[in-house]
Design a protein around this motif. Structure first.
Motif, PDB file in Angstrom:
ATOM      1  N   CYS A 123       0.876  -1.169   0.000  1.00 45.96           N
ATOM      2  CA  CYS A 123       0.000   0.000   0.000  1.00 45.96           C
ATOM      3  C   CYS A 123       0.913   1.218   0.000  1.00 45.96           C
ATOM      4  O   CYS A 123       1.696   1.411   0.935  1.00 45.96           O
ATOM      5  CB  CYS A 123      -0.879  -0.029   1.253  1.00 45.96           C
ATOM      6  SG  CYS A 123      -1.933   1.413   1.470  1.00 45.96           S
ATOM      7  N   GLN A 140       2.975  11.896   6.571  1.00 49.90           N
ATOM      8  CA  GLN A 140       2.745  10.718   5.726  1.00 49.90           C
ATOM      9  C   GLN A 140       3.345  11.035   4.361  1.00 49.90           C
ATOM     10  O   GLN A 140       2.702  11.619   3.504  1.00 49.90           O
ATOM     11  CB  GLN A 140       1.247  10.426   5.615  1.00 49.90           C
ATOM     12  CG  GLN A 140       0.897   9.165   4.851  1.00 49.90           C
ATOM     13  CD  GLN A 140       1.160   7.906   5.650  1.00 49.90           C
ATOM     14  OE1 GLN A 140       1.284   7.959   6.868  1.00 49.90           O
ATOM     15  NE2 GLN A 140       1.248   6.778   4.983  1.00 49.90           N
ATOM     16  N   SER A 145       5.592   3.232   1.802  1.00 44.02           N
ATOM     17  CA  SER A 145       4.874   1.988   1.541  1.00 44.02           C
ATOM     18  C   SER A 145       4.883   1.082   2.760  1.00 44.02           C
ATOM     19  O   SER A 145       5.793   1.143   3.585  1.00 44.02           O
ATOM     20  CB  SER A 145       5.508   1.230   0.366  1.00 44.02           C
ATOM     21  OG  SER A 145       5.359   1.914  -0.853  1.00 44.02           O
ATOM     22  N   HIS A 146       3.864   0.273   2.851  1.00 42.89           N
ATOM     23  CA  HIS A 146       3.812  -0.786   3.860  1.00 42.89           C
ATOM     24  C   HIS A 146       2.959  -1.917   3.283  1.00 42.89           C
ATOM     25  O   HIS A 146       2.206  -1.711   2.323  1.00 42.89           O
ATOM     26  CB  HIS A 146       3.240  -0.262   5.181  1.00 42.89           C
ATOM     27  CG  HIS A 146       1.841   0.283   5.076  1.00 42.89           C
ATOM     28  ND1 HIS A 146       0.720  -0.517   4.994  1.00 42.89           N
ATOM     29  CD2 HIS A 146       1.378   1.554   5.032  1.00 42.89           C
ATOM     30  CE1 HIS A 146      -0.362   0.229   4.910  1.00 42.89           C
ATOM     31  NE2 HIS A 146       0.017   1.500   4.926  1.00 42.89           N
ATOM     32  N   VAL A 150      -1.707  -4.526   6.408  1.00 41.82           N
ATOM     33  CA  VAL A 150      -1.790  -3.777   7.664  1.00 41.82           C
ATOM     34  C   VAL A 150      -2.309  -2.374   7.390  1.00 41.82           C
ATOM     35  O   VAL A 150      -2.155  -1.837   6.299  1.00 41.82           O
ATOM     36  CB  VAL A 150      -0.418  -3.681   8.381  1.00 41.82           C
ATOM     37  CG1 VAL A 150       0.059  -5.049   8.817  1.00 41.82           C
ATOM     38  CG2 VAL A 150       0.616  -3.005   7.499  1.00 41.82           C
ATOM     39  N   GLY A 151      -2.935  -1.777   8.411  1.00 39.84           N
ATOM     40  CA  GLY A 151      -3.407  -0.403   8.299  1.00 39.84           C
ATOM     41  C   GLY A 151      -4.762  -0.279   7.642  1.00 39.84           C
ATOM     42  O   GLY A 151      -5.178  -1.140   6.853  1.00 39.84           O
ATOM     43  N   SER A 189      -7.851   1.454  11.867  1.00 37.38           N
ATOM     44  CA  SER A 189      -6.683   0.766  12.420  1.00 37.38           C
ATOM     45  C   SER A 189      -6.095   1.602  13.535  1.00 37.38           C
ATOM     46  O   SER A 189      -6.297   2.816  13.584  1.00 37.38           O
ATOM     47  CB  SER A 189      -5.625   0.503  11.336  1.00 37.38           C
ATOM     48  OG  SER A 189      -5.084   1.714  10.845  1.00 37.38           O
ATOM     49  N   GLU A 192      -0.983   0.014  14.022  1.00 38.15           N
ATOM     50  CA  GLU A 192      -0.629  -1.057  13.090  1.00 38.15           C
ATOM     51  C   GLU A 192       0.571  -0.707  12.217  1.00 38.15           C
ATOM     52  O   GLU A 192       1.459  -1.530  12.021  1.00 38.15           O
ATOM     53  CB  GLU A 192      -1.828  -1.433  12.212  1.00 38.15           C
ATOM     54  CG  GLU A 192      -2.955  -2.109  12.966  1.00 38.15           C
ATOM     55  CD  GLU A 192      -4.047  -2.629  12.045  1.00 38.15           C
ATOM     56  OE1 GLU A 192      -3.789  -2.820  10.839  1.00 38.15           O
ATOM     57  OE2 GLU A 192      -5.183  -2.822  12.534  1.00 38.15           O
ATOM     58  N   VAL A 193       0.583   0.487  11.658  1.00 32.81           N
ATOM     59  CA  VAL A 193       1.678   0.901  10.780  1.00 32.81           C
ATOM     60  C   VAL A 193       2.666   1.780  11.534  1.00 32.81           C
ATOM     61  O   VAL A 193       3.871   1.554  11.500  1.00 32.81           O
ATOM     62  CB  VAL A 193       1.144   1.637   9.533  1.00 32.81           C
ATOM     63  CG1 VAL A 193       2.295   2.093   8.642  1.00 32.81           C
ATOM     64  CG2 VAL A 193       0.191   0.730   8.759  1.00 32.81           C
ATOM     65  N   SER A 199      -6.012   5.410  12.251  1.00 37.43           N
ATOM     66  CA  SER A 199      -6.336   5.743  10.862  1.00 37.43           C
ATOM     67  C   SER A 199      -7.755   5.309  10.536  1.00 37.43           C
ATOM     68  O   SER A 199      -8.259   4.318  11.076  1.00 37.43           O
ATOM     69  CB  SER A 199      -5.352   5.059   9.908  1.00 37.43           C
ATOM     70  OG  SER A 199      -5.655   5.379   8.558  1.00 37.43           O
TER      71      SER A 199
END
Length: 245
Positions: A123, A140, A145-146, A150-151, A189, A192-193, A199
């Motif tokens: 993402c 941000q 990217s992650h 997740v998120g 979320s 998580e990130v 978020s």
């Protein structure tokens, strides 16, 4: 003759492999610099890349000649201005329509608002706007990217995909969460990130494009999720209408 042909083929293949490795290392340098919070020295780049300093220097010189990296007064290396123009060309019309909405949402809600897209199993943030007046906001960066697993934006993206397109490591718990996102129309979320960050994200589905999401992030202990979903929903409609759904 046949030996010459075989040898020639082997030589050609070797050159092709070497060129591919060089390209891969050049791309990896750009990723390393993008992830770094401050400019890096050549030694730091070479260590991250796992190559000798002289090899890293040659790669950096080539990238510098194309404006993709630059140096500060101390000789430290960062991404160059040319990267910004290249990034602006990615989904240019989507960014152009999304940025005014991201700006409005960020300033109305006092939260960083961003557009994320699917990039294989990742993402990736395509555009981001921080609020003008806020006691605390979360940075941000575009290009960050992650894993899509997740998120909140990742969940909003997964909700648009057939399960056959999901990464192989999706847990049963995440499957259930994404099923809920598909019904509710939004994802949330927490922690998580980025640690302590919350978020909220809504899916952005546009014909002929990779699944995307519009999201906000904040460090507040509680969020008015209903208000956020309603505001993001209006932006989703505006962007979709502008791009023909």
């Amino acid at each position: 003759m046949s030996n010459d042909v075989v040898q020639g083929t082997r030589v050609s293949g070797g050159r092709g492999a070497a060129s591919s490795q060089t390209l891969s290392r050049g791309i990896r340098i750009l990723e390393i610099l993008a992830d770094a919070s401050t400019p890096l020295t050549i030694d730091e780049v070479s260590n991250e890349l796992g190559v000798h300093r002289s090899n890293a220097y040659r790669l950096l010189r080539t990238l510098e000649e194309h404006g993709l990296v630059g140096r500060d007064s101390a000789g430290r290396i960062a991404l160059g201005a040319r990267m910004a123009s290249l990034a602006a060309g990615v989904a240019h019309d989507l960014q152009a329509e999304a940025l005014p909405e991201l700006t409005t949402v960020a300033n109305e809600l006092g939260m960083t608002c961003f557009l994320a897209i699917r990039d294989h199993d990742m993402c990736t943030t395509l555009a981001s706007v921080e609020p003008r007046h806020a006691v605390a906001s979360v940075a941000q960066r575009p290009g960050a990217s992650h894993p899509v697993t997740v998120g909140a934006p990742g969940k909003a993206i997964l909700a648009q995909l057939a399960r056959s397109e999901w990464p192989a490591d999706v847990s049963d718990e995440l499957r259930a969460e994404v099923d809920e996102v598909a019904v509710a129309g939004f994802a949330t979320s927490h922690n998580e990130v980025i640690p302590s960050v919350q978020s909220v994200a809504l899916p952005l589905a546009l014909r002929g494009r990779q699944p995307a999401a519009i999201a906000v992030v904040h460090v507040a202990p509680t969020l008015d999720v209903e208000r956020i979903v309603e505001r993001l929903g209006r932006s989703i409609v505006a962007i979709s209408d502008a791009l023909g759904g």
